[in-house]
Design a protein around this motif. Sequence first.
Motif, PDB file in Angstrom:
ATOM      1  N   ASP A 308      46.943  53.021  65.192  1.00  0.00           N
ATOM      2  CA  ASP A 308      46.788  53.550  63.835  1.00  0.00           C
ATOM      3  C   ASP A 308      46.047  52.521  62.996  1.00  0.00           C
ATOM      4  OD1 ASP A 308      46.920  54.875  61.478  1.00  0.00           O
ATOM      5  OD2 ASP A 308      49.082  54.589  61.156  1.00  0.00           O
ATOM      6  N   GLU A 309      44.719  52.522  63.141  1.00  0.00           N
ATOM      7  CA  GLU A 309      43.907  51.546  62.427  1.00  0.00           C
ATOM      8  C   GLU A 309      42.528  52.134  62.154  1.00  0.00           C
ATOM      9  OE1 GLU A 309      44.065  48.387  65.265  1.00  0.00           O
ATOM     10  OE2 GLU A 309      42.244  49.037  66.292  1.00  0.00           O
ATOM     11  N   PRO A 310      41.830  51.651  61.128  1.00  0.00           N
ATOM     12  CA  PRO A 310      40.509  52.186  60.784  1.00  0.00           C
ATOM     13  C   PRO A 310      39.532  52.080  61.960  1.00  0.00           C
ATOM     14  CG  PRO A 310      41.329  50.785  59.020  1.00  0.00           C
ATOM     15  CD  PRO A 310      42.257  50.597  60.175  1.00  0.00           C
ATOM     16  N   GLY A 311      38.776  53.142  62.196  1.00  0.00           N
ATOM     17  CA  GLY A 311      37.741  53.120  63.218  1.00  0.00           C
ATOM     18  C   GLY A 311      38.201  53.503  64.605  1.00  0.00           C
ATOM     19  N   ALA A 312      39.525  53.676  64.817  1.00  0.00           N
ATOM     20  CA  ALA A 312      40.037  53.979  66.155  1.00  0.00           C
ATOM     21  C   ALA A 312      39.511  55.321  66.665  1.00  0.00           C
ATOM     22  CB  ALA A 312      41.559  53.967  66.146  1.00  0.00           C
ATOM     23  N   LEU A 313      39.538  56.314  65.794  1.00  0.00           N
ATOM     24  CA  LEU A 313      39.070  57.648  66.188  1.00  0.00           C
ATOM     25  C   LEU A 313      37.566  57.629  66.474  1.00  0.00           C
ATOM     26  CD1 LEU A 313      39.478  60.667  66.561  1.00  0.00           C
ATOM     27  CD2 LEU A 313      39.281  60.957  64.096  1.00  0.00           C
ATOM     28  N   ALA A 314      36.816  56.956  65.616  1.00  0.00           N
ATOM     29  CA  ALA A 314      35.361  56.884  65.787  1.00  0.00           C
ATOM     30  C   ALA A 314      34.992  56.222  67.107  1.00  0.00           C
ATOM     31  CB  ALA A 314      34.734  56.132  64.621  1.00  0.00           C
ATOM     32  N   THR A 315      35.765  55.231  67.523  1.00  0.00           N
ATOM     33  CA  THR A 315      35.491  54.530  68.777  1.00  0.00           C
ATOM     34  C   THR A 315      35.625  55.473  69.964  1.00  0.00           C
ATOM     35  OG1 THR A 315      36.268  52.426  67.858  1.00  0.00           O
ATOM     36  CG2 THR A 315      36.178  52.613  70.268  1.00  0.00           C
ATOM     37  N   VAL A 317      35.425  58.812  69.967  1.00  0.00           N
ATOM     38  CA  VAL A 317      34.370  59.827  69.919  1.00  0.00           C
ATOM     39  C   VAL A 317      33.041  59.242  70.389  1.00  0.00           C
ATOM     40  CG1 VAL A 317      33.031  61.323  68.386  1.00  0.00           C
ATOM     41  CG2 VAL A 317      35.506  61.157  68.103  1.00  0.00           C
ATOM     42  N   THR A 318      32.759  58.017  69.994  1.00  0.00           N
ATOM     43  CA  THR A 318      31.508  57.363  70.389  1.00  0.00           C
ATOM     44  C   THR A 318      31.460  57.124  71.888  1.00  0.00           C
ATOM     45  OG1 THR A 318      31.338  56.263  68.234  1.00  0.00           O
ATOM     46  CG2 THR A 318      30.044  55.344  70.043  1.00  0.00           C
ATOM     47  N   LEU A 319      32.555  56.665  72.477  1.00  0.00           N
ATOM     48  CA  LEU A 319      32.600  56.441  73.921  1.00  0.00           C
ATOM     49  C   LEU A 319      32.316  57.729  74.688  1.00  0.00           C
ATOM     50  CD1 LEU A 319      35.732  54.097  74.209  1.00  0.00           C
ATOM     51  CD2 LEU A 319      33.359  53.501  74.800  1.00  0.00           C
ATOM     52  N   LEU A 320      32.903  58.835  74.227  1.00  0.00           N
ATOM     53  CA  LEU A 320      32.699  60.115  74.906  1.00  0.00           C
ATOM     54  C   LEU A 320      31.283  60.632  74.681  1.00  0.00           C
ATOM     55  CD1 LEU A 320      36.125  61.845  74.118  1.00  0.00           C
ATOM     56  CD2 LEU A 320      35.426  60.641  76.194  1.00  0.00           C
ATOM     57  N   ALA A 321      30.755  60.405  73.492  1.00  0.00           N
ATOM     58  CA  ALA A 321      29.398  60.867  73.180  1.00  0.00           C
ATOM     59  C   ALA A 321      28.369  60.180  74.078  1.00  0.00           C
ATOM     60  CB  ALA A 321      29.078  60.609  71.716  1.00  0.00           C
ATOM     61  N   VAL A 359      36.246  57.045  81.686  1.00  0.00           N
ATOM     62  CA  VAL A 359      35.611  56.139  80.724  1.00  0.00           C
ATOM     63  C   VAL A 359      36.625  55.537  79.758  1.00  0.00           C
ATOM     64  CG1 VAL A 359      35.016  57.954  79.048  1.00  0.00           C
ATOM     65  CG2 VAL A 359      33.659  55.858  79.146  1.00  0.00           C
ATOM     66  N   LEU A 360      37.615  56.333  79.340  1.00  0.00           N
ATOM     67  CA  LEU A 360      38.603  55.819  78.395  1.00  0.00           C
ATOM     68  C   LEU A 360      39.596  54.873  79.066  1.00  0.00           C
ATOM     69  CD1 LEU A 360      39.297  59.039  76.268  1.00  0.00           C
ATOM     70  CD2 LEU A 360      37.869  57.074  75.682  1.00  0.00           C
ATOM     71  N   SER A 361      39.991  55.219  80.295  1.00  0.00           N
ATOM     72  CA  SER A 361      40.921  54.337  81.021  1.00  0.00           C
ATOM     73  C   SER A 361      40.281  52.983  81.284  1.00  0.00           C
ATOM     74  CB  SER A 361      41.335  54.991  82.342  1.00  0.00           C
ATOM     75  OG  SER A 361      42.050  56.187  82.112  1.00  0.00           O
ATOM     76  N   ALA A 362      38.976  52.995  81.547  1.00  0.00           N
ATOM     77  CA  ALA A 362      38.263  51.738  81.797  1.00  0.00           C
ATOM     78  C   ALA A 362      38.260  50.837  80.574  1.00  0.00           C
ATOM     79  CB  ALA A 362      36.824  52.032  82.235  1.00  0.00           C
ATOM     80  N   LYS A 363      38.435  51.422  79.397  1.00  0.00           N
ATOM     81  CA  LYS A 363      38.479  50.657  78.150  1.00  0.00           C
ATOM     82  C   LYS A 363      39.905  50.351  77.714  1.00  0.00           C
ATOM     83  CE  LYS A 363      34.032  50.440  77.393  1.00  0.00           C
ATOM     84  NZ  LYS A 363      33.316  49.154  77.339  1.00  0.00           N
ATOM     85  N   GLY A 364      40.874  50.686  78.575  1.00  0.00           N
ATOM     86  CA  GLY A 364      42.256  50.338  78.288  1.00  0.00           C
ATOM     87  C   GLY A 364      43.075  51.397  77.574  1.00  0.00           C
ATOM     88  N   TYR A 365      42.508  52.578  77.375  1.00  0.00           N
ATOM     89  CA  TYR A 365      43.248  53.646  76.692  1.00  0.00           C
ATOM     90  C   TYR A 365      44.144  54.382  77.684  1.00  0.00           C
ATOM     91  CZ  TYR A 365      40.093  53.059  72.725  1.00  0.00           C
ATOM     92  OH  TYR A 365      39.382  52.560  71.641  1.00  0.00           O
ATOM     93  N   VAL A 366      45.302  54.805  77.200  1.00  0.00           N
ATOM     94  CA  VAL A 366      46.215  55.616  78.015  1.00  0.00           C
ATOM     95  C   VAL A 366      45.874  57.078  77.782  1.00  0.00           C
ATOM     96  CG1 VAL A 366      48.606  56.269  78.430  1.00  0.00           C
ATOM     97  CG2 VAL A 366      48.028  53.880  77.894  1.00  0.00           C
ATOM     98  N   VAL A 367      45.509  57.779  78.872  1.00  0.00           N
ATOM     99  CA  VAL A 367      45.099  59.186  78.781  1.00  0.00           C
ATOM    100  C   VAL A 367      46.108  60.035  79.550  1.00  0.00           C
ATOM    101  CG1 VAL A 367      43.294  60.861  79.315  1.00  0.00           C
ATOM    102  CG2 VAL A 367      42.678  58.506  78.660  1.00  0.00           C
ATOM    103  N   ARG A 368      46.569  61.090  78.895  1.00  0.00           N
ATOM    104  CA  ARG A 368      47.500  62.029  79.548  1.00  0.00           C
ATOM    105  C   ARG A 368      46.879  63.418  79.512  1.00  0.00           C
ATOM    106  NH1 ARG A 368      50.454  58.377  76.637  1.00  0.00           N
ATOM    107  NH2 ARG A 368      52.006  57.195  77.814  1.00  0.00           N
ATOM    108  N   VAL A 369      46.847  64.053  80.657  1.00  0.00           N
ATOM    109  CA  VAL A 369      46.209  65.362  80.769  1.00  0.00           C
ATOM    110  C   VAL A 369      47.257  66.445  80.622  1.00  0.00           C
ATOM    111  CG1 VAL A 369      44.845  66.906  82.244  1.00  0.00           C
ATOM    112  CG2 VAL A 369      44.436  64.424  82.287  1.00  0.00           C
ATOM    113  N   LYS A 370      46.922  67.458  79.812  1.00  0.00           N
ATOM    114  CA  LYS A 370      47.829  68.595  79.617  1.00  0.00           C
ATOM    115  C   LYS A 370      47.895  69.410  80.890  1.00  0.00           C
ATOM    116  CE  LYS A 370      48.349  72.828  76.920  1.00  0.00           C
ATOM    117  NZ  LYS A 370      47.778  73.696  75.867  1.00  0.00           N
ATOM    118  N   LYS A 371      49.108  69.684  81.339  1.00  0.00           N
ATOM    119  CA  LYS A 371      49.303  70.464  82.568  1.00  0.00           C
ATOM    120  C   LYS A 371      49.374  71.954  82.242  1.00  0.00           C
ATOM    121  CE  LYS A 371      49.580  66.797  85.119  1.00  0.00           C
ATOM    122  NZ  LYS A 371      48.523  66.446  86.078  1.00  0.00           N
TER     123      LYS A 371
END
Length: 371
Positions: A308-315, A317-321, A359-371
């Motif tokens: 929960d910090e400024p720019g987190a969402l933009a980061t 979106v940019t990685l995926l873009a 791509v997100l996991s490689a940057k250290g983000y925890v990703v959970r896929v909806k089943k």
Amino acid sequence: MISMDFEHMHFGFVGLGLIGGSIARALREKYPACTITAYDMEFSNVEAAKRDGVVTICAYEIDRVFSACDLIFLCAPVSCNNENLLLLQKMLGKDTILTDVGSVKGDIYEHIKAAGLMKQFIGGHPMAGSERTGYLNSKAMLLENAYYILTPTEETPREKTDSMEKLVRSLGAIPLILSAAEHDYVTAGISHLPHVISASLVNLVKNKDNADGIMKLIAAGGFKDITRISSSSPVMWEHICMTNKDNILLLLDSYMESLQDIKSCIEMQDARSTYDFFESARSYRESFVDVSGGPIKKSYVFYVDIPDEPGALATIVTLLAFQQINLKNIGITHNREVAEGSLLIEVWEEADIARAQDVLSAKGYVVRVKK
């Protein structure tokens, strides 16, 4: 007879909203040299499509400009299509194919028969959609892997039906030929009735919530999943209910009987029957063919834990873009009833989930896929 040279055909659209716009976009992508003439009551839609390079000719009204069309799509609301048909009737060429995209067929078939156009009409219903409406939300990929039901009349020449079937398949959809009566019964069960039920559940919470709106506040997970379609156009669903009344009422009666049955089981604390109720539904639901298209379209969703910090969402979106992953929807989820992640991302294609996860996991983000 209509030419099989789709690349150089002249297509007409009367109505250019979500579905009409998506078909037009798909045609333009697949057949760049085709001609597309379009009319919409909201002329800004046609102007936008012209700017996008989708529409070739802007029609200010339903007039002689459509007489040159090889295939015309009626894409206005169900009740409006009947009125538009009367305007088109006087200018149709004898070989022009006329189709629609409405989710009710019986009503327009009566008008087609009265107009003497049974040999030229092939009903159509792309089983795809979105809670968002209008041309600006249209996407060529909306048709991909979606069932596209075709309902020729008993007088439609087989070669015209074959042409429509080949065109639909060429746009990435899956053609399925049904009679008009069968179509209306089937869609009442798997599309129209679910929308009625979804809206009734939302209204139930609205009417039974407390003054602080606690139900609304914590509504998430399962409730949001099964009521997502309630965000669809109320005008469209008013028209559908009025024109497919008999089938909807028939199945609604059966549904209410099933609710009474499970109500009795719960009242009597009949554990065995209550279990069987849920087990039967679970087993049958898991037997469904996993196709991305449908009246309640499959969603491709995953969740990401972000700080929960400024720019987190933009980061994110940019990685995926940078990976050219096209986002369909994005939002913050505050309730962790189902999702542990705080960022919800919906993409258009299933393959994009795995790419995003990598791509997100490689940057250290925890990703959970909806089943």
